[in-house]
Write an enzyme that holds these catalytic residues in place. Structure first.
Site, short mmCIF file in Angstrom:
data_model
loop_
_atom_site.label_atom_id
_atom_site.label_comp_id
_atom_site.label_asym_id
_atom_site.label_seq_id
_atom_site.Cartn_x
_atom_site.Cartn_y
_atom_site.Cartn_z
N TYR A 10 28.50 -27.48 -11.94
CA TYR A 10 29.37 -28.63 -11.70
C TYR A 10 28.51 -29.81 -11.26
O TYR A 10 28.12 -29.93 -10.12
CB TYR A 10 30.41 -28.31 -10.63
CG TYR A 10 31.38 -27.21 -10.97
CD1 TYR A 10 31.50 -26.74 -12.28
CD2 TYR A 10 32.18 -26.63 -10.01
CE1 TYR A 10 32.39 -25.73 -12.60
CE2 TYR A 10 33.08 -25.62 -10.31
CZ TYR A 10 33.18 -25.17 -11.61
OH TYR A 10 34.06 -24.16 -11.91
N PHE A 49 42.15 -23.51 -13.58
CA PHE A 49 43.14 -24.35 -14.27
C PHE A 49 44.55 -23.94 -13.81
O PHE A 49 45.46 -23.77 -14.62
CB PHE A 49 43.01 -24.19 -15.79
CG PHE A 49 43.40 -25.42 -16.57
CD1 PHE A 49 43.01 -26.68 -16.17
CD2 PHE A 49 44.16 -25.31 -17.73
CE1 PHE A 49 43.36 -27.80 -16.90
CE2 PHE A 49 44.51 -26.42 -18.48
CZ PHE A 49 44.10 -27.67 -18.06
N LEU A 104 46.98 -25.45 -12.39
CA LEU A 104 48.06 -26.40 -12.63
C LEU A 104 48.16 -26.81 -14.09
O LEU A 104 49.07 -27.55 -14.47
CB LEU A 104 47.89 -27.64 -11.75
CG LEU A 104 47.93 -27.37 -10.24
CD1 LEU A 104 47.65 -28.65 -9.47
CD2 LEU A 104 49.28 -26.79 -9.84
N GLY A 105 47.23 -26.36 -14.90
CA GLY A 105 47.29 -26.64 -16.33
C GLY A 105 47.31 -28.11 -16.68
O GLY A 105 47.79 -28.49 -17.75
N GLY A 158 49.22 -30.21 -15.74
CA GLY A 158 50.61 -30.60 -15.91
C GLY A 158 51.24 -30.14 -17.20
O GLY A 158 52.43 -30.38 -17.44
#
Length: 283
Positions: free
Chosen positions: A63, A210, A212-213, A215
């Site tokens: 990251y 991920f 929350l995808g 949204g």
């Protein structure tokens, strides 16, 4: 007052954390390459997370690369949180994620991560992704050796199948598995993999990345919106509440670069969905 009211889980049977953690990937620059535009704000998010009772932070050497780990050290939260990081992916300036599970590379990266984080022992060190060019067993054995040498306390896996989890468990105690997972993308517990089911059976922490995808929950979008309206909550809060109530071994790690969004995520730990709502979101 907002605070992390999620219940707890013992990572590796001994590191007790609140089940709602924080994912530090989004504290980097665009495409997760380079530093963020405002590093002070990034450190403020980490400090605020600790203030709210978030005591589990997830990052990776890739990251930035290196940026997220460095910010965690500079924010001064490594002593307040259980820190999980990863090795096994290379980056380039184009933003590609390149699998690299070579044992010598992993041995080098654990030293780099310890230095960036400012710790002697990494709480949870995760194999970021199996490398098709390196035998899976060789990579996992390297993590086991690092644990034996005291450089890391616990071993985790990421992006693995049930079969790979079983192979790894023959080599080392696996504390966590981190796979992509949310109400609209539940491949981790379907078909032949059923990774979440395996984690529940073995008492292994399951870290959905991920969560929350972004949204986009596919066919679950409308259901989530309806449940959110019923609770005067946001869809993201409903999704996090579902993660926490769907399985007792799940450790969601929503990430954000905004203090306001962080506080909204933590507030989701006060949301109690009904059995019917959980069923609708899980079917």
């Amino acid at each position: 007052m907002v605070e992390n009211r999620s219940d707890t889980f013992d990572i590796g049977g001994e590191l007790t954390v609140h089940r709602l953690g924080f994912g530090a990937m989004r504290l980097c620059g665009p495409d997760i390459v380079g530093p963020p535009a405002d590093e002070d704000s990034a450190r403020e998010v980490l400090q605020r997370a600790a203030d709210l009772g978030v005591d589990f932070v997830d990052t990776a050497d890739s990251y930035g690369p290196g940026v997220s780990e460095r910010l965690i050290r500079e924010a001064g939260v490594a002593d307040e949180m259980v820190v999980a990081t990863k090795a096994g992916l290379l980056r380039n300036r184009a933003g590609d994620w390149l699998a690299h599970g070579d044992p010598d590379y992993i041995r080098n990266q654990v030293l780099v991560s310890r230095d960036r984080l400012g710790v002697d022992t990494i709480d949870l060190y995760q194999f970021h992704r199996p490398d098709p060019d390196t035998p899976f067993e060789d990579s996992v054995e390297t993590f086991a050796e690092l644990k034996d040498e005291g450089l890391i306390a616990h071993v985790g896996l990421s992006n693995v199948t049930v079969e790979q989890l079983e192979t790894a468990r023959d080599i080392v105690d696996v504390a966590t598995v981190q796979n992509r997972y949310n109400p609209g993308d539940r491949e981790a517990d379907r078909g032949s993999d059923r990774v979440l089911d395996a984690c529940e059976e073995y008492g292994i922490g399951f870290i959905p990345w991920f969560p929350l995808g972004a949204g986009d929950m596919d066919e679950k979008t409308d259901v989530i919106a309806e449940v959110a309206d019923a609770h005067d909550a946001t869809p993201e809060q409903v999704t996090l509440a579902w993660h926490l109530q769907h399985s007792p071994v799940t450790l969601p790690i929503p990430g954000t670069s905004s203090v306001a969004h962080l506080e909204e995520n933590v507030a989701a730990t006060e949301l109690e969905l009904t059995d019917e709502e959980i069923a609708r979101l899980s079917e």
